[in-house]
Design an enzyme around this catalytic site. Structure first.
Site, mmCIF file in Angstrom:
data_model
loop_
_atom_site.group_PDB
_atom_site.id
_atom_site.type_symbol
_atom_site.label_atom_id
_atom_site.label_comp_id
_atom_site.label_asym_id
_atom_site.label_seq_id
_atom_site.Cartn_x
_atom_site.Cartn_y
_atom_site.Cartn_z
ATOM 1 N N HIS A 314 1.093 -1.019 -0.406
ATOM 2 C CA HIS A 314 0.272 -0.028 0.065
ATOM 3 C C HIS A 314 1.081 1.609 0.056
ATOM 4 O O HIS A 314 0.530 2.332 -0.490
ATOM 5 C CB HIS A 314 -1.099 0.291 1.701
ATOM 6 C CG HIS A 314 -2.317 -0.681 1.412
ATOM 7 N ND1 HIS A 314 -1.719 -2.590 0.991
ATOM 8 C CD2 HIS A 314 -3.646 -0.360 1.326
ATOM 9 C CE1 HIS A 314 -3.236 -2.209 0.740
ATOM 10 N NE2 HIS A 314 -4.090 -1.545 0.782
ATOM 11 N N ASP A 447 -8.263 3.582 0.135
ATOM 12 C CA ASP A 447 -6.452 3.429 -0.675
ATOM 13 C C ASP A 447 -6.408 4.403 -1.548
ATOM 14 O O ASP A 447 -5.220 4.923 -1.870
ATOM 15 C CB ASP A 447 -6.325 2.099 -1.154
ATOM 16 C CG ASP A 447 -6.403 1.226 0.049
ATOM 17 O OD1 ASP A 447 -6.311 1.272 1.058
ATOM 18 O OD2 ASP A 447 -6.261 -0.446 -0.512
ATOM 19 N N ASP A 460 -9.330 -0.226 -3.829
ATOM 20 C CA ASP A 460 -8.472 -0.392 -2.847
ATOM 21 C C ASP A 460 -8.079 -1.960 -3.287
ATOM 22 O O ASP A 460 -8.624 -3.410 -3.949
ATOM 23 C CB ASP A 460 -9.761 -1.457 -1.772
ATOM 24 C CG ASP A 460 -9.790 -1.426 -0.766
ATOM 25 O OD1 ASP A 460 -9.698 -0.991 0.768
ATOM 26 O OD2 ASP A 460 -8.786 -2.557 -0.399
#
Length: 569
Positions: A314, A447, A460
Site C-alpha cells: 500500500h 486506498d 482498494d
C-alpha cells in the site's frame, strides 16, 4: 532585470504569490549552496521536495510564510534574532536572573589555552572551581544576549522590571547597578534587593529617551481570589449509565469476529493495513472448473503474504507516480524505502518490482473503459483518503433510534436487481458473527480515489493469495468467479458499501453540483497478485484479479441516510 516583483505584485493576490516565490527561491539557493548543484539538479531537487511534501509537513523551513509581517507580532528566541531588525522589541524577562544548578560543568579552561572542557572527575575543590567558571561564562553569555535583544529595535525597546529573588543576577540589574567605572559588568549581583525608588532613579538617569511607568498592584491583592470554603466535603457520586455500545468502529472492527481476529479494542494498535488476512492463503472454497481462462504465471506469485506485506505494498503504491517515465525505477525506490523502514523481506526484489509494474499497467476492466493505473496522473488521484463520520448522531445519538448491520442487508434487498454481484452477499450481513449494533463513529481510509472521464472511482488494493498452501499460484486463482468468492468470504462487499458512503459524502460536500449516478464511478477491488500475470488474459472481457461494481445511486444515498438517522426499533 525581468521586473519580476513589479509584475507579480501587480497581479491578483500578488503579495501572497511573491512571498511564496521568495520562499521557494531561498530554499533553492540554500540547496544549491549546500549541495553544489546547478539549475537542472535544483529543479529535480524541487520536484522531489514537492512529491515528499506530505511526509515532511512538520519541517519549519517549509511552513508557508505570512504574506507580510508588517503588522505581525513575532515571538522569537534571541539567538535566532541575530542580524534581524524589528520596529519595536518587547523584552519581558530581562529582569530574571535565575541560574540553573550545574551538575557536570562545561567550561573553557584558562590553564589550557581556553580549551572547551567537561569535568567528570567527581566532587572536590576543582569541581567547585569549574562550576564557578561555567557560571561566569553563562552570565557573560546572558549579558551578550541582552545586548543582542536591545539592539534589534529600530524605534523602541520595552523592558520589564519585577523585583524577585533572582533579579539581582539578571543582565539588566547587573548592567544598571554592578558596572565598574572601567565598564566591566560583574557576573553576579552585588546586592540582592533594590528599593523601587533606586530602580526608578537608575532608569531615569539613562537620559530623556527613557521613560518609566510604574505599575503598582492594589494593596492586599492576590493572584487568585480565595473562594469560600465548603463547610463539608464529600465525594462525587457517578449516577449516570455509560453507553457500552458507543465506540469508534471500522470495517475491520465490524468483521473482527468473522475473521477470528483478536479483540484489541475499537481502534487498531498501529496504522498498518488491517483489512487483509493474517494468513498467507485464502480460505475461500476453490473448485477446478473446465471453463475460464487458462493458468498463467504471476509476477507476484512468490511474494509472501500477511498484513505487513499488504501495508508495505500500500505504501509503495501511495508514493509511486503511476505515469512516471521510468516506472520500474519509481517503484524500486519506493519499495527500498519501505522494506528498509520496516525491516521486511518480500523475496526477490526485482520480481516484486516487475510484478507491481505489471499490475499498474494492467487494464482495470470495462466499468472504467479498460483504463490503467498507469494512465492516472497525480493530479487525478487521492491516496489514503481518511474519513470519520457519526453513526446515528455520534455523541449526540438519539437513543430511540438504532443501527444494525442487518439493516444494510434490507437496503440491498430493496435496491439491487437480480444478478447483481452484491445481492447474494446480503444474507451474510445477518450472520451473528458480525458486530451487529453500531453507535458512535465510523472511521477508515480509502486506498485510492481517482478521476476518470469526469467520474470518481474508489479503488482498494489487496495482496491476498487465493490459493491453497500446496498450490502454485496462477492467474486461474484470480478468475472472476474466484475473486467473487473471496470477496464474499472476506466480507469485502460490506467494506465497499461503507467506503462508497464515505466517498459519496466527500463528493457531496466538495463538488458544487453533485449527482451520485453521474459523478460516482463505482468501486474496484484490485487483487494485485492476479493483475501481475506475465501475459494479458481476461474472462468475458473482465481482467483477472479485478472486482468491479457500480452501486445504484439510490442505494448509496439510502445507506448514507441510514447511517445518519438509523431506524426506530
Amino acid at each position: 532585470e525581468r521586473s519580476v516583483p513589479e509584475r507579480v505584485l501587480g497581479g491578483p493576490n500578488g503579495e501572497r504569490f511573491m512571498t511564496d516565490l521568495r520562499h521557494v527561491v531561498q530554499l533553492l539557493h540554500q540547496a544549491g549552496a549546500t549541495e553544489g548543484v546547478g539549475p537542472t539538479a535544483m529543479a529535480n531537487w524541487l520536484g522531489r521536495r514537492i512529491r515528499e511534501a506530505d511526509r515532511d509537513s512538520e519541517n519549519e523551513e517549509r511552513t508557508r510564510r505570512l504574506e507580510s509581517d508588517a503588522r505581525a507580532v513575532q515571538v522569537i528566541t534571541i539567538h535566532r534574532s541575530k542580524g534581524l531588525e524589528f520596529p519595536i522589541v518587547l523584552y519581558p524577562y530581562a529582569w530574571d536572573g535565575y541560574i540553573h544548578k550545574i551538575g557536570v560543568p562545561v567550561f573553557h579552561d584558562p590553564d589550557h589555552d581556553h580549551t572547551r572542557t567537561v569535568d567528570v572527575g567527581g566532587p572536590g575543590r576543582d569541581l567547585d572551581q569549574h562550576r564557578k567558571l561555567e557560571k561566569a561564562e553563562g552570565q557573560g553569555e546572558a549579558l551578550r544576549l541582552f545586548y543582542v535583544a536591545l539592539t534589534r529595535a529600530q524605534h523602541q525597546v520595552v523592558l520589564w522590571w519585577a523585583r524577585g529573588r533572582d533579579t539581582a543576577d539578571s543582565p539588566l540589574s547587573r548592567l544598571l547597578f554592578d558596572r565598574a567605572p572601567t565598564g566591566e559588568v560583574a557576573p553576579y549581583g552585588m546586592k540582592k534587593a533594590r528599593p523601587d525608588a533606586e530602580v526608578d532613579a537608575a532608569f531615569r538617569a539613562l537620559g530623556p529617551r527613557v521613560s518609566v511607568e510604574r505599575v503598582a498592584a492594589p494593596t492586599g491583592a492576590r493572584l487568585h481570589e480565595q473562594s469560600e470554603r465548603a463547610s463539608e466535603l464529600s465525594a462525587a457520586v457517578f449516577e449516570r449509565t455509560l453507553d457500552a455500545a458507543w465506540r469508534r468502529v471500522s470495517y475491520s472492527g465490524i468483521t473482527r469476529d468473522a475473521h477470528e481476529a483478536p479483540a484489541i479494542g475499537s481502534e487498531p494498535e498501529d496504522e498498518g493495513t488491517t483489512d487483509e488476512p493474517d494468513s498467507d492463503f485464502s480460505i475461500a472454497p476453490r473448485t477446478r472448473a473446465a471453463a475460464g481462462p487458462p493458468p498463467v504465471a504471476l509476477g507476484l506469485a512468490d511474494m509472501p503474504g500477511g498484513t505487513l506485506v499488504g501495508t508495505i505494498v500500500h505504501e509503495v503504491l501511495r508514493h509511486t507516480e503511476f505515469d512516471a517515465t521510468d516506472l520500474a525505477g519509481e517503484v524500486d525506490r519506493a519499495l527500498e524505502r519501505e522494506v528498509t523502514r520496516r525491516n521486511a523481506d518480500l523475496g526477490n526484489r526485482a520480481d516484486v518490482v516487475a510484478g507491481l509494474c505489471t499490475a499498474i499497467e494492467s487494464p482495470l476492466g470495462p466499468m472504467v473503459d479498460d483504463v490503467r493505473l498507469a494512465d492516472v496522473a497525480r493530479a487525478n488521484r487521492l491516496d489514503e483518503l481518511g474519513f470519520e463520520f457519526p453513526l446515528v448522531g455520534g455523541e449526540a445519538a438519539d437513543r430511540s433510534r438504532r443501527l444494525d448491520v442487518a439493516d444494510v442487508a434490507d437496503l440491498l434487498d430493496a435496491h439491487l436487481e437480480p444478478g447483481d454481484p452484491v445481492l447474494a452477499y446480503a444474507a451474510r450481513l445477518r450472520e451473528p458473527s458480525l458486530e451487529g449494533l453500531l453507535r458512535g463513529y465510523l472511521n477508515g481510509s480509502l486506498d485510492l480515489v481517482f478521476r476518470h472521464d469526469g467520474r470518481f472511482v474508489l479503488a482498494d488494493y489487496k495482496t491476498n493469495k487465493l490459493s491453497g498452501p500446496e498450490e502454485t499460484l496462477t492467474s486461474w486463482h484470480y478468475r472472476p468467479d474466484a475473486v467473487q468468492a473471496e470477496m464474499r468470504v472476506a466480507h469485502y462487499p460490506l467494506q465497499a458499501l461503507l467506503y462508497s458512503v464515505a466517498l459519496h459524502r466527500y463528493l457531496r460536500w466538495r463538488l458544487p453540483v453533485y449527482e451520485v449516478d453521474r459523478d460516482f464511478g463505482g468501486v474496484l477491488y484490485l487483487f494485485l497478485r492476479g493483475m501481475s500475470a506475465v501475459e494479458r488474459i481476461s474472462s468475458d472481457g473482465h481482467p483477472c484479479g479485478v472486482w468491479a461494481w457500480r452501486p445504484p445511486g439510490a442505494l448509496v444515498e439510502a445507506l448514507s441516510d441510514l447511517f445518519d438517522e438509523g431506524r426506530l426499533p
